[in-house]
Design an enzyme around this catalytic site. Structure first.
Site, PDB file in Angstrom:
ATOM      1  N   TYR A  54       0.859  -1.202   0.000  1.00 53.38           N
ATOM      2  CA  TYR A  54       0.000   0.000   0.000  1.00 53.38           C
ATOM      3  C   TYR A  54       0.889   1.244   0.000  1.00 53.38           C
ATOM      4  O   TYR A  54       1.810   1.345   0.803  1.00 53.38           O
ATOM      5  CB  TYR A  54      -0.877   0.022   1.260  1.00 53.38           C
ATOM      6  CG  TYR A  54      -2.341  -0.189   0.933  1.00 53.38           C
ATOM      7  CD1 TYR A  54      -2.970   0.585  -0.028  1.00 53.38           C
ATOM      8  CD2 TYR A  54      -3.090  -1.155   1.612  1.00 53.38           C
ATOM      9  CE1 TYR A  54      -4.308   0.391  -0.329  1.00 53.38           C
ATOM     10  CE2 TYR A  54      -4.427  -1.345   1.306  1.00 53.38           C
ATOM     11  CZ  TYR A  54      -5.038  -0.572   0.333  1.00 53.38           C
ATOM     12  OH  TYR A  54      -6.352  -0.756   0.038  1.00 53.38           O
ATOM     13  N   GLU A  56      -0.317   4.868  -0.363  1.00 55.99           N
ATOM     14  CA  GLU A  56      -1.044   6.131  -0.507  1.00 55.99           C
ATOM     15  C   GLU A  56      -0.096   7.320  -0.379  1.00 55.99           C
ATOM     16  O   GLU A  56       0.754   7.348   0.511  1.00 55.99           O
ATOM     17  CB  GLU A  56      -2.131   6.268   0.562  1.00 55.99           C
ATOM     18  CG  GLU A  56      -3.332   5.402   0.312  1.00 55.99           C
ATOM     19  CD  GLU A  56      -3.310   4.164   1.164  1.00 55.99           C
ATOM     20  OE1 GLU A  56      -2.202   3.664   1.441  1.00 55.99           O
ATOM     21  OE2 GLU A  56      -4.403   3.719   1.539  1.00 55.99           O
ATOM     22  N   ASP A 201      -7.054  14.296 -24.464  1.00 60.52           N
ATOM     23  CA  ASP A 201      -7.153  12.900 -24.042  1.00 60.52           C
ATOM     24  C   ASP A 201      -6.575  12.087 -25.199  1.00 60.52           C
ATOM     25  O   ASP A 201      -7.243  11.817 -26.185  1.00 60.52           O
ATOM     26  CB  ASP A 201      -8.613  12.527 -23.786  1.00 60.52           C
ATOM     27  CG  ASP A 201      -8.763  11.048 -23.430  1.00 60.52           C
ATOM     28  OD1 ASP A 201      -7.777  10.300 -23.586  1.00 60.52           O
ATOM     29  OD2 ASP A 201      -9.861  10.642 -23.015  1.00 60.52           O
ATOM     30  N   THR A 228      -4.502   6.774 -21.458  1.00 59.22           N
ATOM     31  CA  THR A 228      -4.300   5.429 -20.929  1.00 59.22           C
ATOM     32  C   THR A 228      -2.871   5.035 -21.295  1.00 59.22           C
ATOM     33  O   THR A 228      -2.221   5.687 -22.113  1.00 59.22           O
ATOM     34  CB  THR A 228      -5.263   4.399 -21.565  1.00 59.22           C
ATOM     35  OG1 THR A 228      -5.145   4.479 -22.988  1.00 59.22           O
ATOM     36  CG2 THR A 228      -6.701   4.672 -21.156  1.00 59.22           C
ATOM     37  N   LYS A 231      -2.687   1.264 -24.787  1.00 59.63           N
ATOM     38  CA  LYS A 231      -3.107   1.131 -26.184  1.00 59.63           C
ATOM     39  C   LYS A 231      -1.850   1.193 -27.066  1.00 59.63           C
ATOM     40  O   LYS A 231      -1.018   0.308 -26.978  1.00 59.63           O
ATOM     41  CB  LYS A 231      -4.144   2.210 -26.510  1.00 59.63           C
ATOM     42  CG  LYS A 231      -5.419   2.066 -25.667  1.00 59.63           C
ATOM     43  CD  LYS A 231      -6.480   3.042 -26.088  1.00 59.63           C
ATOM     44  CE  LYS A 231      -7.787   2.798 -25.361  1.00 59.63           C
ATOM     45  NZ  LYS A 231      -7.950   3.543 -24.113  1.00 59.63           N
ATOM     46  N   ARG A 237      -2.363  -1.922 -18.298  1.00 59.79           N
ATOM     47  CA  ARG A 237      -3.635  -1.195 -18.262  1.00 59.79           C
ATOM     48  C   ARG A 237      -3.540  -0.147 -17.172  1.00 59.79           C
ATOM     49  O   ARG A 237      -3.215  -0.445 -16.031  1.00 59.79           O
ATOM     50  CB  ARG A 237      -4.800  -2.142 -17.976  1.00 59.79           C
ATOM     51  CG  ARG A 237      -4.906  -3.256 -18.989  1.00 59.79           C
ATOM     52  CD  ARG A 237      -6.227  -3.958 -18.926  1.00 59.79           C
ATOM     53  NE  ARG A 237      -7.214  -3.190 -19.642  1.00 59.79           N
ATOM     54  CZ  ARG A 237      -7.430  -3.279 -20.961  1.00 59.79           C
ATOM     55  NH1 ARG A 237      -6.723  -4.129 -21.683  1.00 59.79           N
ATOM     56  NH2 ARG A 237      -8.327  -2.555 -21.543  1.00 59.79           N
TER      57      ARG A 237
HETATM   58  N1  DSN Z   1     -12.204   0.722 -24.879  1.00 56.12           N
HETATM   59  C1  DSN Z   1     -11.411   1.803 -25.417  1.00 56.12           C
HETATM   60  C2  DSN Z   1     -11.595   1.951 -26.883  1.00 56.12           C
HETATM   61  O1  DSN Z   1     -11.735   0.935 -27.499  1.00 56.12           O
HETATM   62  O2  DSN Z   1     -11.577   3.041 -27.428  1.00 56.12           O
HETATM   63  C3  DSN Z   1     -11.615   3.048 -24.673  1.00 56.12           C
HETATM   64  O3  DSN Z   1     -12.892   3.113 -24.171  1.00 56.12           O
END
Ligand code: DSN
Length: 420
Positions: A54, A56, A201, A228, A231, A237
């Site tokens: 942990y 924090e 984003d 994120t 990707k 993730r």
């Molecule tokens: N699930 C991702 C996408 O496919 O764009 C983001 O929500």
């Protein structure tokens, strides 16, 4: 490479599911444009004992003891993120993309404030104000769209007009189904004119930006970038929020913890450090450029054979095919047909889709994962031919079974990292 021998011995039922998923990944083509395969090093650290801790707080300012090594890995993740994206400040604790979005809104806005984002029907994302999300009860969302769906050009004049009327506090540049590059300088100019913050984003294209294959919104003076990490960036993730402004950085840190989240998921923070280290290597830039080359190549292959693509092409890692216009099939029918031959993609709305979200006109596909497997332009032709054959032979069960075998044989020539 993990062997999973302990899991196999202690929990055969879960191991069976894992073995099935490993086989599916090895024998199939992954075209979901938000997915990727992480390296063995990233996989190893995700399964490490950092899970047990942990932490924090932030490096040097934690609530619990025993933080010597968690501080080391979180600092590595932060410093590498700053270097990758030319950021002054990085928070690497958001658990995923939606929490990164929400923490950003909470950090920078008051309830009732307005956010301007890309229209969902033109490629925007759920977290940018879809009515099914709870965040729309707290903030007001207004939209911008494409001026011309044939070229993908955003209507920047209308953006300015609406922004002057609605006075958003944030103008959001980002998408999950838009195949073109945004003009960040124009978006920043609109934001400046109405006193809004420019927030990107870049969840889908973070890896392209890191590798120099897409423009970095910080180069156009954006205030905040969130993303994120799993990707095109090819990490675990998770999410991340960056800024160049130290005051905004303090607000973001306070909101991520303790404002919105609890303790960080430290094995994922450590895995972000590893993935960012990989993305800083020169070969990652080759990878990012190859993703785009592959995507453009496959898009052209389809268009040369009569397929209709939203915006008539792509600048990034994804494309949207209008299946109704291309093949007189619904997106869902194409998704299900391709599942039968080991090719995975997702049905998706196209711009101004006359059909519904669960039964849209299009499919969305991308090249991040197949490029990780080492596929190049030549292989894009093979994959596109497989897909066109599936469509042609869709009513011929024997031909589809034979095609599935060919797809499998083809895939086995391109190993998935982390799977023996
Ligand atoms: N699930 C991702 C996408 O496919 O764009 C983001 O929500």
């Amino acid at each position: 490479m993990p062997t999973y021998t302990s899991l196999q011995a202690s929990d055969p039922a879960v191991y069976a599911a894992l073995a099935g998923e490993m086989k599916r990944q090895k024998e199939g083509v992954e075209l979901i444009c938000s997915e990727n395969y992480v390296s063995p090093a990233v996989l190893e650290i995700m399964g490490s004992v950092f899970n047990n801790k942990y932490s924090e707080g932030y490096p040097g300012k934690r609530y619990y003891g025993g933080q010597e090594f968690t501080d080391q890995v979180e600092t590595l993740a932060i410093e590498r993120a700053k270097q990758l994206f030319k950021a002054g400040h990085a928070n690497v604790q958001p658990h995923a993309g939606a929490p990164a979005n929400i923490a950003t809104y909470f950090a920078l806005l008051e309830p009732g404030d307005t956010v301007m984002g890309m229209d969902l029907s033109h490629g925007g994302h759920l977290t940018h104000g879809h009515p099914v999300t709870y965040i729309t009860k707290i903030f007001k969302f207004v939209r911008y769209k494409m001026k011309d769906v044939e070229s993908g050009e955003i209507d920047y004049e209308e953006m300015l007009e609406v922004a002057k009327k609605e006075r958003p506090k944030i103008i959001l540049a980002g998408f999950s189904a838009y195949p073109r590059e945004l003009n960040y300088a124009k978006i920043k100019a609109v934001a400046k004119e109405v006193g809004a913050l420019a927030v990107a984003d870049m969840a889908h294209i973070a890896g392209l930006i890191a590798g120099g294959a897409a423009r970095n919104p910080f180069d156009d003076d954006f205030d905040v970038i969130l993303t994120t990490t799993h990707k095109t960036l090819r990490g675990p993730r998770g999410g991340m929020i960056m800024t160049k402004d130290p005051e905004l950085g303090k607000k973001i840190d306070k909101m991520v913890f303790p404002g919105y989240q609890g303790g960080p998921i430290m094995q994922m923070v450590a895995a972000k450090a590893v993935a960012f280290g990989e993305a800083l290597k020169p070969e990652f830039s080759d990878y990012a450029h190859q993703i785009v080359k592959n995507c453009k190549h496959m898009a052209q292959f389809f268009m040369d054979r009569g397929a209709k693509l939203v915006t008539n092409g792509t600048d990034n890692h994804l494309m949207l095919i209008d299946c109704v216009k291309s093949w007189n099939l619904a997106g869902k029918e194409v998704e299900q047909l391709f599942d039968r031959v080991n090719i995975t993609l997702n049905k998706n709305m196209i711009a101004d889709d006359p059909r519904k979200a669960m039964d849209p006109s299009g499919v969305r596909l991308g090249t991040a994962a197949i490029t990780t497997r080492g596929m190049k332009e030549k292989e894009m032709d093979v994959l596109a031919q497989f897909m066109l054959r599936a469509i042609e032979k869709r009513n011929d069960e024997k031909a589809l079974i034979s095609l599935r075998g060919e797809v499998k044989e083809f895939c086995l020539q391109f190993p998935v990292p982390g799977i023996a």
